[in-house]
Enzyme design. Structure first.
Site, PDB file in Angstrom:
ATOM      1  N   GLY A  53       1.000  -1.587  -0.215  1.00 29.54           N
ATOM      2  CA  GLY A  53       0.065   0.308   0.331  1.00 29.54           C
ATOM      3  C   GLY A  53       0.849   1.188  -0.138  1.00 29.54           C
ATOM      4  O   GLY A  53       1.691   1.325  -0.694  1.00 29.54           O
ATOM      5  N   GLY A  54       0.399   2.340   1.169  1.00 23.18           N
ATOM      6  CA  GLY A  54       0.898   3.601   0.574  1.00 23.18           C
ATOM      7  C   GLY A  54       2.281   3.178   1.006  1.00 23.18           C
ATOM      8  O   GLY A  54       3.226   4.468   0.599  1.00 23.18           O
ATOM      9  N   GLY A  57      21.808  10.528 -32.154  1.00 26.52           N
ATOM     10  CA  GLY A  57      21.151  11.389 -30.654  1.00 26.52           C
ATOM     11  C   GLY A  57      21.770  10.701 -29.843  1.00 26.52           C
ATOM     12  O   GLY A  57      22.083  11.312 -28.439  1.00 26.52           O
ATOM     13  N   ALA A  58      21.930   9.626 -29.358  1.00 27.15           N
ATOM     14  CA  ALA A  58      22.960   8.983 -28.587  1.00 27.15           C
ATOM     15  C   ALA A  58      24.245   9.768 -28.008  1.00 27.15           C
ATOM     16  O   ALA A  58      24.355   9.537 -26.760  1.00 27.15           O
ATOM     17  CB  ALA A  58      23.089   7.850 -28.657  1.00 27.15           C
TER      18      ALA A  58
HETATM   19  C1  LIG Z   1      -1.789   3.222   2.965  1.00 26.03           C
HETATM   20  C2  LIG Z   1      -1.585   1.570   3.515  1.00 26.03           C
HETATM   21  O1  LIG Z   1      -0.631   0.908   4.206  1.00 26.03           O
HETATM   22  S1  LIG Z   1      -2.623   0.581   3.169  1.00 26.03           S
HETATM   23  C3  LIG Z   1      -2.231  -1.025   3.314  1.00 26.03           C
HETATM   24  C4  LIG Z   1      -2.867  -1.842   4.626  1.00 26.03           C
HETATM   25  N1  LIG Z   1      -2.322  -3.295   4.752  1.00 26.03           N
HETATM   26  C5  LIG Z   1      -2.831  -3.911   4.194  1.00 26.03           C
HETATM   27  O2  LIG Z   1      -3.561  -4.331   3.840  1.00 26.03           O
HETATM   28  C6  LIG Z   1      -1.833  -5.123   4.661  1.00 26.03           C
HETATM   29  C7  LIG Z   1      -2.772  -5.929   5.869  1.00 26.03           C
HETATM   30  N2  LIG Z   1      -2.129  -7.449   6.155  1.00 26.03           N
HETATM   31  C8  LIG Z   1      -2.008  -7.971   5.284  1.00 26.03           C
HETATM   32  O3  LIG Z   1      -2.504  -8.254   4.355  1.00 26.03           O
HETATM   33  C9  LIG Z   1      -1.023  -9.335   6.407  1.00 26.03           C
HETATM   34  O4  LIG Z   1      -0.975  -9.213   8.276  1.00 26.03           O
HETATM   35  C10 LIG Z   1       0.606  -9.548   5.741  1.00 26.03           C
HETATM   36  C11 LIG Z   1       0.294 -10.082   4.548  1.00 26.03           C
HETATM   37  C12 LIG Z   1       1.586  -7.898   6.054  1.00 26.03           C
HETATM   38  C13 LIG Z   1       1.506 -10.234   6.803  1.00 26.03           C
HETATM   39  O5  LIG Z   1       1.060 -11.681   6.585  1.00 26.03           O
HETATM   40  P1  LIG Z   1       1.311 -12.669   7.844  1.00 26.03           P
HETATM   41  O6  LIG Z   1       3.115 -12.345   7.450  1.00 26.03           O
HETATM   42  O7  LIG Z   1      -0.244 -14.004   7.048  1.00 26.03           O
HETATM   43  O8  LIG Z   1       1.090 -11.603   8.920  1.00 26.03           O
HETATM   44  P2  LIG Z   1      -0.040 -11.696  10.294  1.00 26.03           P
HETATM   45  O9  LIG Z   1      -1.376 -11.592   8.959  1.00 26.03           O
HETATM   46  O10 LIG Z   1      -0.977 -12.479  11.452  1.00 26.03           O
HETATM   47  O11 LIG Z   1       0.282 -10.256  10.579  1.00 26.03           O
HETATM   48  C14 LIG Z   1       0.995 -10.523  12.049  1.00 26.03           C
HETATM   49  C15 LIG Z   1       0.164  -9.669  12.506  1.00 26.03           C
HETATM   50  O12 LIG Z   1      -0.088  -8.335  12.494  1.00 26.03           O
HETATM   51  C16 LIG Z   1      -1.391  -7.438  12.429  1.00 26.03           C
HETATM   52  N3  LIG Z   1      -0.780  -6.618  11.246  1.00 26.03           N
HETATM   53  C17 LIG Z   1      -0.705  -6.888  10.626  1.00 26.03           C
HETATM   54  N4  LIG Z   1      -1.038  -5.815   9.313  1.00 26.03           N
HETATM   55  C18 LIG Z   1      -1.399  -4.534  10.293  1.00 26.03           C
HETATM   56  C19 LIG Z   1      -2.142  -3.504   9.826  1.00 26.03           C
HETATM   57  N5  LIG Z   1      -2.272  -2.656   8.767  1.00 26.03           N
HETATM   58  N6  LIG Z   1      -2.359  -2.486  10.875  1.00 26.03           N
HETATM   59  C20 LIG Z   1      -2.575  -3.625  12.038  1.00 26.03           C
HETATM   60  N7  LIG Z   1      -2.548  -4.941  12.341  1.00 26.03           N
HETATM   61  C21 LIG Z   1      -1.600  -5.734  11.277  1.00 26.03           C
HETATM   62  C22 LIG Z   1      -1.636  -9.074  12.008  1.00 26.03           C
HETATM   63  O13 LIG Z   1      -3.008  -8.070  13.159  1.00 26.03           O
HETATM   64  C23 LIG Z   1      -1.223  -9.775  13.528  1.00 26.03           C
HETATM   65  O14 LIG Z   1      -1.317  -8.862  14.620  1.00 26.03           O
HETATM   66  P3  LIG Z   1      -1.246 -10.738  15.542  1.00 26.03           P
HETATM   67  O15 LIG Z   1       0.321 -11.284  15.756  1.00 26.03           O
HETATM   68  O16 LIG Z   1      -1.632 -10.210  16.894  1.00 26.03           O
HETATM   69  O17 LIG Z   1      -1.946 -12.137  15.413  1.00 26.03           O
END
Ligand SMILES: CC(=O)SCCNC(=O)CCNC(=O)[C@H](O)C(C)(C)COP(=O)(O)OP(=O)(O)OC[C@H]1O[C@@H](n2cnc3c(N)ncnc32)[C@H](O)[C@@H]1OP(=O)(O)O
Length: 515
Positions: free
Chosen positions: A172-173, A405-406
């Protein structure tokens, strides 16, 4: 009654709590994925025992979605300063064991604070990224946090070198901070960058792709060009970061010179690397290796736009940036990606006072509808712009072909090269003899009783007249024609004579490079 020692012990307890991040179980999960923790990474990156942590007791202040019950000192990111090869650096390292390294208000504040300190103190800044992106529970304040980081990435660009290391997800961002920094490193198999992940893509466009194929280290190093380096393991990548930093001055006011190689600068092997036959390919890296101090070349963007080779080397200990056509791929021609690659590298060198050496062997801009429709005009213009704008010492060596040109774009005299040297076999012309003869003698060839013989004669005529370096030298576009074997010697002399170079540009707010 509690005394000071109780308070000191309490302090150590608090520190240990902060160091534990999200706890043993999550640390174990991190290790099982083949990843190190935020602190283990810092230990590998920095000189031993030099890390000084900042704000270890920072906490978030959110209460929504149960966050008031999940408070971790440090808030999911370790920040501070330390030394690499004896020189100060500032850094952050995201802790995936706390909210998946997700960035919230205070987490961002810690990063921004470390960046401000790095800029004020003129030290490089390194970001170790391992994060699920914006902390979803915190809502818009986490987006605002990103804004503060991006803003600093942009305003400190060209002030201090900034390096991003992607060591897990970066989605994402979050990707826009690395994208603004100067160099991006990725770890094979365990790091990914993308704006929208596979699930969103499938929903919106119907395309199916794995996370790795969408935004893994290989993809970004070879196809998108978003990353400049990749390594097989975190250890390897962190040691590459240490090596790269060696080439840079700490900031835009410093310089970077180490003890260098001196002595025998006559390099006999240089006469045999470039084939005399203009169409035969060779690896320009063999030329670079002969010219720079032994084993000092570090290639940047090695797997992307391979028709251009860029990287850092040292000549008698002084860092130089090398920008070179690579005849081994696409005959060394310029295309969209190689133009982007070279232009960005040139601008980094210029911002940090690193002299630029150009090795030229270029047949022209790469022809084709894909290139034209893809905007080769605008992208190719970036090289011209970047070279013209640069005020660091700029030296060109024409190894063989310099066409069209290069030729102008590859740091010709007209766009500001301080010194241009050519090897005696150089061909500096509007185009190759074959193409030229077919255009300007087309009627004679068509009317001739023996068109094939006439074409051959006309090609020879053009070759003898223009395909050499002497006409360009006669007009001052080439400063000297040199024996290839004395190239290193000439560059040493040139760098020495250009060391105090001062060049002013018309005053302006900033230029408008074609992006
Ligand atoms: C502007 C922007 O950045 S928009 C993007 C926002 N972010 C997203 O959409 C990504 C959301 N997260 C995910 O898709 C996945 O967590 C991944 C791919 C990053 C990692 O996946 P995995 O390695 O399987 O780890 P998992 O999903 O278990 O996450 C680990 C921990 O981080 C937390 N976590 C992950 N991403 C976020 C997030 N964006 N905000 C808050 N908590 C998060 C999970 O809830 C989990 O918490 P826990 O340990 O208490 O259970």
């Amino acid at each position: 009654m509690a005394d000071l020692y109780d308070k000191i012990n309490e302090l150590y307890d608090q520190r240990r709590k902060a160091e534990l991040g999200g706890g043993d179980e999550r640390i174990q999960r991190q290790h099982e994925k083949g990843k190190l923790t935020a602190r283990e990474r810092i230990d590998l990156l920095l000189d031993k025992d030099t890390f000084v942590e900042l704000n270890p007791f920072t906490e978030h202040r959110s209460t929504d979605f149960g966050l008031n019950e999940k408070v971790y000192p440090g808030d999911g990111v370790v920040t501070g300063y330390g030394k690499i090869n004896g020189r100060p650096v500032y850094l952050f390292s995201q802790d995936f064991t706390v909210f998946g390294g997700a960035l919230g208000e205070m987490h961002a504040k810690k990063i921004a604070q470390a960046m401000d300190l790095a800029a004020k103190n003129g030290a490089p800044f390194i970001g170790l990224n391992d994060s699920g992106g914006a902390r979803i529970q915190e809502g818009v304040v986490s987006l605002d946090g990103y804004g503060h980081v991006f803003y600093r990435n942009a305003i400190y660009s060209g002030v201090i070198p900034q390096i991003s290391v992607i060591m897990g997800p970066c989605a994402g961002g979050a990707v826009y901070s690395p994208a603004i920094t100067d160099f991006v490193f990725m770890v094979d198999k365990t790091s990914q960058m993308f704006i929208t992940g596979p699930k969103v893509i499938e929903t919106v466009t119907g395309e199916k792709i794995s996370t790795e194929d969408l935004g893994g280290a290989k993809v970004h190093n070879t196809i998108s060009g978003n990353a400049h380096f990749r390594g097989e393991s975190e250890e390897e990548v962190l040691s590459m970061v240490r090596r790269l930093l060696n080439y840079f001055p700490p900031n835009n006011l410093g310089s970077s010179k180490l003890e260098g190689e001196t002595g025998d600068d006559w390099r006999p092997d240089l006469a045999d690397i470039v084939p005399f036959d203009g169409v035969r390919p060779y690896d320009v890296r063999a030329v670079i290796e002969q010219v720079v101090d032994h084993a000092s070349f570090m290639e940047v963007h090695r797997e992307f736009a391979k028709n251009m080779v860029v990287g850092f080397g040292r000549i008698q200990g002084e860092t130089v940036g090398l920008v070179c056509n690579q005849p081994k791929f696409l005959a060394g021609s310029l295309d969209i990606n190689s133009s982007d690659k070279a232009a960005r590298f040139i601008r980094f060198c210029d911002a940090f006072h690193i002299p630029i050496i150009t090795f030229e062997d270029v047949t022209g801009f790469f022809p084709g509808i894909k290139q034209e429709h893809g905007g080769i005009i605008r992208h190719g213009a970036k090289i011209l712009y970047a070279y013209s704008e640069a005020t660091v010492p700029k030296i060109t060596v024409i190894l063989r072909k310099a066409y069209g040109g290069a030729y102008v774009a590859m740091n010709s005299k007209a766009i500001g090269a301080d010194l241009v040297f050519a090897w005696p076999n150089a061909e500096i012309a509007v185009m190759g003899p074959q193409g030229a003869a077919n255009i300007i003698f087309s009627r004679e060839i068509a009317r001739s009783g023996n068109p094939q013989k006439t074409r051959h004669e006309k090609i020879q005529e053009y070759r003898e007249k223009f395909a050499n370096p002497y006409i360009a030298a006669a007009r001052g576009m080439v400063d000297d024609i040199i024996d290839p074997r004395e190239t290193r010697m000439k560059l040493i002399q040139s760098l020495e004579m250009l060391r105090q170079k001062q060049e002013e540009r018309p005053r302006k707010k900033h230029g408008n490079i074609p992006l």
